[in-house]
Design a protein around this motif. Structure first.
Motif, PDB file in Angstrom:
ATOM      1  N   TYR A 480      -5.592   2.132  -6.853  1.00  0.00           N
ATOM      2  CA  TYR A 480      -6.254   1.131  -7.687  1.00  0.00           C
ATOM      3  C   TYR A 480      -6.214   1.536  -9.145  1.00  0.00           C
ATOM      4  O   TYR A 480      -5.950   2.683  -9.486  1.00  0.00           O
ATOM      5  CB  TYR A 480      -7.689   0.877  -7.217  1.00  0.00           C
ATOM      6  CG  TYR A 480      -8.591   2.081  -7.174  1.00  0.00           C
ATOM      7  CD1 TYR A 480      -8.601   2.928  -6.079  1.00  0.00           C
ATOM      8  CD2 TYR A 480      -9.455   2.368  -8.230  1.00  0.00           C
ATOM      9  CE1 TYR A 480      -9.432   4.036  -6.027  1.00  0.00           C
ATOM     10  CE2 TYR A 480     -10.301   3.478  -8.191  1.00  0.00           C
ATOM     11  CZ  TYR A 480     -10.276   4.301  -7.081  1.00  0.00           C
ATOM     12  OH  TYR A 480     -11.109   5.391  -7.020  1.00  0.00           O
ATOM     13  N   LYS A 481      -6.454   0.554  -9.978  1.00  0.00           N
ATOM     14  CA  LYS A 481      -6.312   0.764 -11.403  1.00  0.00           C
ATOM     15  C   LYS A 481      -7.617   1.269 -11.997  1.00  0.00           C
ATOM     16  O   LYS A 481      -8.680   0.698 -11.751  1.00  0.00           O
ATOM     17  CB  LYS A 481      -5.921  -0.564 -12.061  1.00  0.00           C
ATOM     18  CG  LYS A 481      -5.240  -0.357 -13.388  1.00  0.00           C
ATOM     19  CD  LYS A 481      -4.550  -1.605 -13.890  1.00  0.00           C
ATOM     20  CE  LYS A 481      -3.907  -1.228 -15.209  1.00  0.00           C
ATOM     21  NZ  LYS A 481      -3.868  -2.290 -16.153  1.00  0.00           N
ATOM     22  N   VAL A 482      -7.534   2.346 -12.748  1.00  0.00           N
ATOM     23  CA  VAL A 482      -8.689   2.827 -13.493  1.00  0.00           C
ATOM     24  C   VAL A 482      -8.217   3.002 -14.927  1.00  0.00           C
ATOM     25  O   VAL A 482      -7.399   3.867 -15.211  1.00  0.00           O
ATOM     26  CB  VAL A 482      -9.211   4.171 -12.942  1.00  0.00           C
ATOM     27  CG1 VAL A 482     -10.439   4.627 -13.730  1.00  0.00           C
ATOM     28  CG2 VAL A 482      -9.570   4.049 -11.469  1.00  0.00           C
ATOM     29  N   ARG A 487      -4.894   5.064  -9.814  1.00  0.00           N
ATOM     30  CA  ARG A 487      -5.453   6.185  -9.054  1.00  0.00           C
ATOM     31  C   ARG A 487      -4.909   6.159  -7.630  1.00  0.00           C
ATOM     32  O   ARG A 487      -5.079   5.179  -6.910  1.00  0.00           O
ATOM     33  CB  ARG A 487      -6.979   6.124  -9.045  1.00  0.00           C
ATOM     34  CG  ARG A 487      -7.608   7.285  -8.274  1.00  0.00           C
ATOM     35  CD  ARG A 487      -9.050   7.494  -8.671  1.00  0.00           C
ATOM     36  NE  ARG A 487      -9.149   7.896 -10.088  1.00  0.00           N
ATOM     37  CZ  ARG A 487     -10.286   7.910 -10.779  1.00  0.00           C
ATOM     38  NH1 ARG A 487     -11.413   7.557 -10.195  1.00  0.00           N
ATOM     39  NH2 ARG A 487     -10.294   8.278 -12.042  1.00  0.00           N
ATOM     40  N   GLN A 489      -5.096   7.556  -4.006  1.00  0.00           N
ATOM     41  CA  GLN A 489      -6.050   8.228  -3.146  1.00  0.00           C
ATOM     42  C   GLN A 489      -5.307   8.686  -1.893  1.00  0.00           C
ATOM     43  O   GLN A 489      -5.006   7.883  -1.021  1.00  0.00           O
ATOM     44  CB  GLN A 489      -7.146   7.221  -2.803  1.00  0.00           C
ATOM     45  CG  GLN A 489      -8.445   7.827  -2.368  1.00  0.00           C
ATOM     46  CD  GLN A 489      -9.464   6.729  -2.136  1.00  0.00           C
ATOM     47  OE1 GLN A 489      -9.816   5.976  -3.039  1.00  0.00           O
ATOM     48  NE2 GLN A 489      -9.909   6.601  -0.901  1.00  0.00           N
ATOM     49  N   GLU A 500      -6.406  13.375  -4.899  1.00  0.00           N
ATOM     50  CA  GLU A 500      -6.447  12.215  -5.775  1.00  0.00           C
ATOM     51  C   GLU A 500      -5.630  12.534  -7.008  1.00  0.00           C
ATOM     52  O   GLU A 500      -5.727  13.644  -7.549  1.00  0.00           O
ATOM     53  CB  GLU A 500      -7.890  11.920  -6.180  1.00  0.00           C
ATOM     54  CG  GLU A 500      -8.291  10.487  -5.934  1.00  0.00           C
ATOM     55  CD  GLU A 500      -9.762  10.240  -6.241  1.00  0.00           C
ATOM     56  OE1 GLU A 500     -10.416   9.613  -5.408  1.00  0.00           O
ATOM     57  OE2 GLU A 500     -10.238  10.687  -7.295  1.00  0.00           O
TER      58      GLU A 500
ATOM     59  N   PRO B 193     -11.839  -2.764  -7.799  1.00  0.00           N
ATOM     60  CA  PRO B 193     -10.959  -2.232  -6.745  1.00  0.00           C
ATOM     61  C   PRO B 193     -11.701  -1.610  -5.566  1.00  0.00           C
ATOM     62  O   PRO B 193     -11.136  -1.461  -4.506  1.00  0.00           O
ATOM     63  CB  PRO B 193     -10.128  -1.170  -7.480  1.00  0.00           C
ATOM     64  CG  PRO B 193     -10.924  -0.793  -8.673  1.00  0.00           C
ATOM     65  CD  PRO B 193     -11.699  -2.014  -9.063  1.00  0.00           C
ATOM     66  N   LEU B 194     -12.979  -1.269  -5.755  1.00  0.00           N
ATOM     67  CA  LEU B 194     -13.705  -0.639  -4.656  1.00  0.00           C
ATOM     68  C   LEU B 194     -14.571  -1.632  -3.893  1.00  0.00           C
ATOM     69  O   LEU B 194     -15.500  -1.238  -3.194  1.00  0.00           O
ATOM     70  CB  LEU B 194     -14.548   0.532  -5.183  1.00  0.00           C
ATOM     71  CG  LEU B 194     -13.776   1.593  -5.979  1.00  0.00           C
ATOM     72  CD1 LEU B 194     -14.690   2.763  -6.345  1.00  0.00           C
ATOM     73  CD2 LEU B 194     -12.577   2.104  -5.200  1.00  0.00           C
ATOM     74  N   ILE B 221     -17.073   3.117 -11.306  1.00  0.00           N
ATOM     75  CA  ILE B 221     -15.830   2.339 -11.368  1.00  0.00           C
ATOM     76  C   ILE B 221     -16.138   0.885 -11.749  1.00  0.00           C
ATOM     77  O   ILE B 221     -15.403   0.260 -12.517  1.00  0.00           O
ATOM     78  CB  ILE B 221     -15.060   2.416 -10.033  1.00  0.00           C
ATOM     79  CG1 ILE B 221     -14.618   3.850  -9.752  1.00  0.00           C
ATOM     80  CG2 ILE B 221     -13.851   1.487 -10.030  1.00  0.00           C
ATOM     81  CD1 ILE B 221     -13.505   4.401 -10.629  1.00  0.00           C
ATOM     82  N   GLU B 224     -16.483   0.929 -15.330  1.00  0.00           N
ATOM     83  CA  GLU B 224     -15.150   1.140 -15.885  1.00  0.00           C
ATOM     84  C   GLU B 224     -14.363  -0.173 -15.992  1.00  0.00           C
ATOM     85  O   GLU B 224     -13.649  -0.409 -16.968  1.00  0.00           O
ATOM     86  CB  GLU B 224     -14.412   2.128 -14.964  1.00  0.00           C
ATOM     87  CG  GLU B 224     -13.012   2.466 -15.362  1.00  0.00           C
ATOM     88  CD  GLU B 224     -12.930   3.782 -16.115  1.00  0.00           C
ATOM     89  OE1 GLU B 224     -13.702   4.689 -15.778  1.00  0.00           O
ATOM     90  OE2 GLU B 224     -12.104   3.853 -17.034  1.00  0.00           O
ATOM     91  N   VAL B 225     -14.487  -1.020 -14.973  1.00  0.00           N
ATOM     92  CA  VAL B 225     -13.741  -2.284 -15.007  1.00  0.00           C
ATOM     93  C   VAL B 225     -14.532  -3.374 -15.729  1.00  0.00           C
ATOM     94  O   VAL B 225     -14.120  -4.533 -15.734  1.00  0.00           O
ATOM     95  CB  VAL B 225     -13.310  -2.748 -13.594  1.00  0.00           C
ATOM     96  CG1 VAL B 225     -12.360  -1.742 -12.975  1.00  0.00           C
ATOM     97  CG2 VAL B 225     -14.505  -2.977 -12.683  1.00  0.00           C
TER      98      VAL B 225
ATOM     99  N   SER C  60      -7.106   9.863   4.064  1.00  0.00           N
ATOM    100  CA  SER C  60      -7.000   9.503   2.650  1.00  0.00           C
ATOM    101  C   SER C  60      -7.856   8.285   2.317  1.00  0.00           C
ATOM    102  O   SER C  60      -8.277   8.119   1.177  1.00  0.00           O
ATOM    103  CB  SER C  60      -5.541   9.264   2.266  1.00  0.00           C
ATOM    104  OG  SER C  60      -4.940   8.330   3.119  1.00  0.00           O
ATOM    105  N   GLY C  61      -8.128   7.439   3.304  1.00  0.00           N
ATOM    106  CA  GLY C  61      -8.945   6.261   3.028  1.00  0.00           C
ATOM    107  C   GLY C  61     -10.420   6.470   3.300  1.00  0.00           C
ATOM    108  O   GLY C  61     -11.249   5.623   2.977  1.00  0.00           O
TER     109      GLY C  61
END
Lengths: 668, 296, 156
Positions: A480-482, A487, A489, A500, B193-194, B221, B224-225, C60-61
């Motif tokens: 995802y974009k930060v 980023r 993961q 990461e 995104p989360l 986050i 951040e967005v 990873s998730g």
């Protein structure tokens, strides 16, 4: 005349059969039959001495029929028939009883039942065999020309080999230029040759070969006929430009005001509404995209009555204005041409899944690309001249992550298979990034590196040892974009830690599938395919180039994703197959075909409706079904649907089948 | 009086999440629906049992479905709307589970012989689904009095509206249903995104530091967005994202607070329902009053 | 004793219990395919744990992975090697939040959340309390679903 002196040969197949089935007992039981003159076993019936045994037994015992109990008839029916024929028996008096796949293998855990089942299968086969007629093969003429569908590297190789052998060859390509996916690539693994260097000579050979007729921007419309005698209709799509006059000078491209995404560059660059596929296109000809050209769109709307043109309105004709040879005529020049060929090679290649199909891996972001798109950014001839830049802002990336197995090995949300080429091209791309941008950090997230080709493992080691690519073992789950970064993961399953990393660009090695539209083409050719668009070969190991339709061969990634080495080999292989077929003045065809008894046939036409090969017609005068032996494949669909048993497949007559089923259906 | 629709509030709405309950019922009223509480409902169990050899966690949910079946016949509607993500997930999973495994249903029907058998025709819906499919965003737009113009919202789905696949109310990796609703209300939706990541869930009871770490990440986050608030539908997500900011702040000096709201509260505000009786901002640890002031 | 009884630093539980030299060696004494406890986990979870091919996507998730002592993908490997003991000592099954991120992304369709539950069940069914319901802090402010779900996962 029912057979009375049948020979039964039971194969051990090493331990494959004899390890489960008690072959001695089977021979004993079968030997008790009155119509059996000989029942014997041998360790490998397909071996030279095994065949000799049949040949000599036919003579010695004066056999009038033979049953070989061994493996599937697709493997050795022909071998056994030939052996019996050498002994003087009509080959169609030989039948195979498949006791390996039907008895030994599925009942390994129960040898006794397997043995009983083997006896039952052989008895049923004998019952069927007894009414077999002696037959002679049918002869059909051959058109000594070939068609190759698909102008990628496999199709190019096949066409060149055929043409060099003196066979007139038609090459059909749906895109405006030949070259296929290979021509999109930056460099090729493991040699790092650039396709512009190694493929263009072949492309030019195709264009100049006197035996090759090239149809680009064309598609196969329909296929009729049969092995040796196909009639193919080819649709040449409208280019709105006279290619006989067009010199490929490119003046028109400079003046066209319309910009659209380039198909060749996979959206990584723009092209004009009038365009040449790429700078080294073969043929180097301009064509107009009717969906984006303002003039053609305007004319279309006028024609449909959606708009009424004002008088004296000047519609864009900038390209035509600058065209010195006057090649641009704006006329719809779509055309259907018909060609007759004896053999067809399908080399339709592959495509990779779009990045957008993977939202969890950031597929919607502009700087997250699939591997083929990234090839364009690495290609010296590509839109960024080989220096990768972010599509979003043109920035040179300071870090790039590669993700393997995106959609591959993932039956839940992609495809179940390994896409085979991704490991190697990803390693290659990582190397090329380091070539172009030595200070860029490269992270390669893999699950298993599969480098099973000549020089491949060594290539991987070079990436690790000499190029400074960071390999991390574990599948990425989310991207995802930060801020300005992406980023990644991931995980390192070897140290057992979550990993990461923030990068500027991400390349997804997405799963390969058969080319778009290949299923429609396969239907026209009546060849089988699977749900992912791969064409199905006759036998994975022993007949990888053949299809169930005689005279139609497959080559390259149309069958399953392949690297260039394998695609070229298959192109040559398929060409050799076609040559073998076309080198004969006449073709022999199995006589196991449908036959109509006109005394019984009522001409209802049900068989005609069922026939997938168009082999049956109804005689308008006698009002009975007639079978075209050249077209008939002997599948039996007609027979199964005939209400009166008037149409039957020779040596698969109703009586034979019923007797065989009766024996099989006895309760154990 | 609006059209009667069966509403399953669940335990938490009756206590700490009064703000979710009232904003749900009142926003539905504006849209012409009378959310009637399912009579004699019992707790959903909050998490669905995953052991294949046990039916104990399915009983209560099937009992609720049976009650809905009875009451649904009375009011002539088989829709059962839940707004708590956990309640929705449990009821929907139980329904799918027993429909797929008829043996399980048979066992439960026998076990609950005091109740009629479950016939399998209750349509368990989350309020978001109800708003999208049954009400329609067009009709919602017509009721907006105070468009939330300029408010930047991070939509947060958490887990249980999207997973497992059989109960997902939208694409599990890139859902848009809440985005579309918030846009209908006039709000600006940030690409968060989360939005489908877990908040730490029940660990808030015995491992609240871990949950605070999740909160730190999720809120940071969102900041951040560019979000002003995070909108959610789950009272447990709400609690974790809201209350655990306290520990997050203690541990991370760079942490900045952000108010958490229910999407239903934003709906109520947009519909002009701005009283504390509906919004209950006193239930928030981080008060959204200041951020939402321009629309209140 | 407060609510947060799992305050022991990460990577400590299983390591502390092991003697020197045991940590990096595991002797397979029995075909894991014939191990009764592995089979029990398969039966309770309904998952064929042997189909995992170690891609690592579950780890990873995983939103909780950073707090675990054994990564989710390693759980499958321990099971495939028949080492249930290590899993019974591990923190990981008690840190899983049953968020199903691994479940929906698993390429071979394994429900790891159910496997984690099965490992917990092996202990809970012996009347083991992972949390003490009578000793929970913040009882007044915790939402009922937090308590209900926590007790359902962590008490028999």
């Amino acid at each position: 005349m029912a057979m009375k002196r049948i020979g039964v040969f039971i194969c051990h197949c090493g331990r494959n059969i004899a390890g489960t089935v008690d072959v001695k007992k089977v021979a004993e039981e079968i030997g008790k039959r009155e119509d059996v003159a000989l029942a014997t076993t041998y360790i490998f019936m397909c071996s030279e001495p095994g065949q000799k045994l049949i040949e000599e037994s036919v003579k010695k015992y004066n056999l009038d029929g033979v049953v070989v109990a061994n493996c599937s008839p697709t493997l050795h029916e022909k071998t056994m028939r030939n052996a019996a024929a050498r002994g003087g028996l009509n080959p169609y008096r030989v039948e195979i009883a498949n006791i390996r796949e039907w008895a030994a293998w599925p009942h390994e855990d129960n040898p006794e039942a397997a043995t009983r089942k083997a006896i039952r299968i052989i008895n049923a086969t004998i019952e069927k065999l007894k009414a077999n007629a002696s037959l002679e093969p049918i002869e059909v003429p051959v058109v000594r020309r070939a068609l190759v569908i698909g102008g990628g590297v496999a199709g190019i190789q096949a066409a060149l080999d055929l043409a060099d052998a003196g066979i007139e060859t038609i090459l059909v390509e749906r895109e405006p230029s030949i070259g296929g996916n290979m021509f999109r690539l930056s460099e090729t693994f493991p040699t790092l040759d650039c396709p512009q260097c190694i493929l263009t000579p072949k492309m030019n050979d195709v264009a100049q070969h006197p035996n090759i007729k090239l149809y680009t921007y064309s598609e196969v419309e329909s296929v009729e006929g049969f092995m040796g005698n196909f009639k193919v209709k080819i649709r040449k799509k409208a280019t709105y430009v006279d290619w006989d006059k067009c010199t490929g000078c490119g003046e028109c491209l400079r003046v066209c005001p319309i910009n659209v995404d380039s198909e060749f560059d996979l959206r990584m660059a723009k092209r004009k509404a009038i365009y040449i596929a790429n700078e080294q296109a073969v043929p180097l000809k301009a064509l107009i995209d009717e969906n984006t050209c303002i003039r053609l769109q305007f004319e279309k709307k006028v024609k449909e009555g959606k708009i009424k043109p004002k008088k004296n309105v000047k519609i864009c004709s900038k390209c035509a204005d600058v065209c010195e040879p006057n090649a641009i005529h704006f006329q719809n020049n779509e055309e259907i041409v018909e060609e007759e060929v004896g053999s067809i090679i399908v080399a339709t290649g592959f495509e990779v899944m779009p990045a957008e199909a993977f939202p969890e891996l950031g597929g919607k972001y502009p700087d997250v690309l699939n591997s083929l798109q990234f090839e364009r950014l690495l290609a010296p001839s590509g839109p960024t001249a080989g220096i990768p830049r972010r599509p979003s802002d043109g920035k040179v990336p300071e870090s790039i992550a590669f993700v393997h197995c995106v959609g591959s090995r993932d039956p839940q949300s992609g495809v179940p298979y390994c896409s085979r080429i991704c490991c190697m091209y990803t390693i290659k791309q990582a190397m090329l990034v380091k070539h172009a941008l030595p200070s860029t950090a490269v992270y390669d997230f893999y699950i298993d590196i599969r480098s099973n080709g000549k020089g491949y493992e060594e290539f991987y080691h070079r990436a690790k040892e000499e190029y400074g690519v960071n390999f991390i073992r574990g599948k990425v789950s989310k991207i995802y974009k930060v801020g300005d970064k992406y980023r990644v993961q991931g995980v390192d399953t070897l140290t057992g830690r979550i990993v990461e990393v923030d990068v500027d660009m991400v390349i997804l090695a997405t799963a390969a599938k058969g080319s778009e539209g290949v299923k429609d083409l396969a239907k026209k050719l009546r060849i089988p395919y699977d749900e992912w668009g791969w064409l199905k070969e006759t036998h994975l190991k022993l007949k990888p180039l053949e299809t169930p339709v005689g005279g139609v061969f497959i080559a390259g990634a149309a069958q399953f994703v392949k690297d260039i080495t394998d695609s070229v080999s298959q192109g040559s292989g398929a060409a050799a197959k076609a040559m073998a077929l076309l080198s004969k003045p006449q073709l022999e065809k199995e006589p196991l075909l449908a036959k109509v008894d006109p005394e019984i046939c009522a001409g209802c036409g049900r068989c005609k409706d069922q026939c997938a090969y168009g082999a049956i017609s109804i005689d308008p005068v006698r009002h009975v079904a007639v079978v075209n032996e050249a077209l008939c494949e002997g599948c039996g669909a007609c027979s199964a649907n005939c209400p009166t048993t008037a149409i039957q497949v020779v040596n698969f007559k109703k009586g034979q089948i019923i007797r065989a089923v009766d024996v099989l259906a006895e309760v154990f | 009086m609006g059209k009667k629709i069966m509403f399953y509030p669940g335990c938490t709405l009756k206590g700490v999440a009064k703000n979710l309950e009232d904003s749900t019922i009142e926003s539905a009223r504006i849209l012409g629906y009378d959310f009637v509480e399912l009579p004699n409902w019992t707790c959903c169990g909050a998490v669905y049992g995953l052991a294949q050899d046990s039916v104990k966690f399915t009983i209560a949910n099937v009992r609720n479905l049976i009650k809905a079946q009875q009451y649904g016949k009375e009011i002539g509607d088989n829709r059962l709307v839940a707004v708590c993500s956990m309640c929705y997930n449990n009821l929907r999973r139980a329904h799918i589970d027993v429909m797929k495994n008829r043996d399980k249903l048979h066992t439960l029907n026998i076990f609950m012989d005091e109740e009629p058998d479950y016939e399998g025709n209750i349509n368990v819906l989350h309020y978001l689904q109800f708003l999208k499919d049954d009400v329609g965003f067009d009709n919602i737009a017509k009721k907006v009095k105070t468009p939330l113009k300029g408010l930047k919202v991070a939509p947060y789905y958490g887990c249980l509206l999207l997973r497992p696949d059989e109960v997902a109310i939208d694409d599990r990796e890139d859902p848009h249903i809440m985005e579309n609703l918030l846009k209908t209300l006039g709000a600006e939706v940030v690409d968060y995104p989360l939005k489908n990541e877990c908040c730490g869930s029940y660990h808030t009871v015995d491992k609240r530091e871990y949950v605070a770490e999740r909160t730190y990440k999720l809120v940071s986050i969102a900041k951040e967005v560019g979000a002003d608030v995070i909108a959610t539908s789950c009272p447990l997500c709400f609690f974790n994202l809201d209350r655990r900011q306290e520990i997050a702040k203690q541990k991370h000096g760079d942490f900045e607070h952000m108010p958490i709201v229910y999407f239903t509260q934003l709906m109520a505000i947009a519909f002009g329902l701005k009283s504390e009786d509906v919004l209950h901002f006193d239930r928030h640890y981080i008060s959204p009053r200041e951020v939402l002031a321009p629309w209140l | 004793m407060g609510a947060c009884k799992v305050h022991i630093p990460i990577k400590s539980i299983s390591i502390q219990n092991l003697k020197v030299g045991e940590m990096m060696k595991y002797t397979i004494k029995k075909d894991p395919h014939k191990d009764e406890r592995v089979q029990e986990i398969i039966d309770i979870s309904g998952q064929n744990i042997f189909s995992c091919y170690q891609c690592g996507r579950c780890s990873s998730g995983c939103p909780m992975a950073e707090f675990m002592d054994i990564l989710p993908n390693q759980v499958f490997m321990f099971l495939q090697e028949g080492d249930v003991d290590t899993l019974l000592q591990a923190k990981t099954p008690w840190i899983c939040a049953a968020c199903f991120t691994c479940t929906v992304r698993c390429p071979v369709g394994l429900d790891l959340a159910a496997v984690m539950e099965a490992i917990r069940e092996l202990q809970l069914r012996k009347n083991y309390d992972y949390v003490d319901p009578y000793n929970v802090e913040e009882r007044d402010i915790l939402p009922p679903i937090a308590l209900v779900s926590n007790f359902r996962k962590f008490t028999p």
